[in-house]
Design an enzyme around this catalytic site. Structure first.
Site, short mmCIF file in Angstrom:
data_model
loop_
_atom_site.label_atom_id
_atom_site.label_comp_id
_atom_site.label_asym_id
_atom_site.label_seq_id
_atom_site.Cartn_x
_atom_site.Cartn_y
_atom_site.Cartn_z
N ARG A 39 0.82 79.84 15.96
CA ARG A 39 0.50 78.81 16.96
C ARG A 39 -0.80 78.16 16.51
O ARG A 39 -1.87 78.76 16.59
CB ARG A 39 0.35 79.40 18.35
CG ARG A 39 0.20 78.28 19.40
CD ARG A 39 -0.06 78.78 20.77
NE ARG A 39 -1.37 79.41 20.77
CZ ARG A 39 -1.82 80.22 21.71
NH1 ARG A 39 -1.06 80.51 22.74
NH2 ARG A 39 -3.02 80.74 21.64
N VAL A 58 -6.05 80.76 16.00
CA VAL A 58 -4.64 80.73 15.59
C VAL A 58 -4.07 82.14 15.79
O VAL A 58 -4.71 83.13 15.45
CB VAL A 58 -4.52 80.29 14.11
CG1 VAL A 58 -3.11 80.49 13.60
CG2 VAL A 58 -4.95 78.84 13.96
N CYS A 59 -2.89 82.23 16.37
CA CYS A 59 -2.23 83.52 16.52
C CYS A 59 -0.87 83.46 15.82
O CYS A 59 -0.38 82.39 15.50
CB CYS A 59 -2.09 83.92 17.98
SG CYS A 59 -1.01 82.87 18.96
N MET A 60 -0.30 84.64 15.57
CA MET A 60 0.97 84.70 14.86
C MET A 60 2.02 85.37 15.73
O MET A 60 1.72 86.28 16.49
CB MET A 60 0.82 85.52 13.57
CG MET A 60 1.99 85.26 12.66
SD MET A 60 2.79 86.59 11.73
CE MET A 60 2.61 88.07 12.55
N TRP A 76 0.84 88.42 18.04
CA TRP A 76 -0.42 89.13 17.82
C TRP A 76 -1.54 88.14 18.03
O TRP A 76 -1.56 87.06 17.42
CB TRP A 76 -0.49 89.68 16.40
CG TRP A 76 0.44 90.81 16.17
CD1 TRP A 76 0.18 92.14 16.35
CD2 TRP A 76 1.78 90.74 15.70
NE1 TRP A 76 1.29 92.89 16.03
CE2 TRP A 76 2.30 92.05 15.62
CE3 TRP A 76 2.62 89.68 15.33
CZ2 TRP A 76 3.58 92.34 15.19
CZ3 TRP A 76 3.92 89.96 14.92
CH2 TRP A 76 4.38 91.28 14.85
#
Length: 184
Positions: A39, A58-60, A76
């Protein structure tokens, strides 16, 4: 009684039309959508969101389609410089490909998730909202990598502005290395 029933019916029709302009990706293919996404952009129309914008990174997430058409999304997020938080969401399919529902434990309500646009290999625009209530509407920009072309970021910003998000609510968070689980 007729006036009351008529006004209730009219109100329901208007409320149902609030997100009528949010259309899912044509011919959405959940199998092509599967896999790792980052994201990399977020717009949120809650007034309380502004105070948290500097805490975002930023997250995954990993999208895993199920045989029944539902999707499990494992995300995460970095919560602090030492804490990596894992969250699992179950998105239930609807009769419209590219549109899912899920129960938000944070808000205690069902929400709709619409994959508005994706090319599957580079980016996806996701529109998420609580049914019949715009207070918690959000638009996310997902990417297969942590960085995207400027043209795609501009497309995301235009989409958010066209859907009534104020410019200050549109965020491109910084990259992060603080979540070891997200580096799979």
């Amino acid at each position: 009684m007729k006036i009351t029933l008529l006004s209730v019916t009219l109100t329901m029709v208007l409320l149902m039309d609030v997100h009528a302009d949010v259309k899912p990706q044509r011919n959405f293919d959940v199998k092509r959508f599967a896999g790792r996404w980052y994201r990399v952009g977020l717009a949120y129309n809650s007034a309380a969101f502004a105070q948290h914008r500097n805490k975002l990174a930023v997250c995954m997430g990993v999208v895993e389609p199920k045989s029944n058409g539902d999707v499990v999304m494992t995300v995460w997020r970095t919560k602090s410089s030492f804490l990596c938080q894992k969250e699992v969401y179950k998105y239930e399919k609807t009769s419209v490909p590219g549109v899912f529902t899920y129960f938000s434990t944070r808000h205690g309500r069902m929400k709709d998730v619409t994959v508005v646009e994706t090319n599957y290999s580079e980016f996806a625009l996701i529109h998420k909202h609580r049914k019949f209530h715009r207070e918690f509407t959000q638009v996310s920009l997902y990417s297969r990598t942590q960085k995207l072309r400027p043209e795609v970021i501009e497309k995301f910003k235009r989409y958010a502005l066209q859907h009534g998000f104020p410019e200050e609510s549109i965020i491109i968070p910084p990259l992060t290395d603080n979540c070891p689980h997200a580096r799979h």
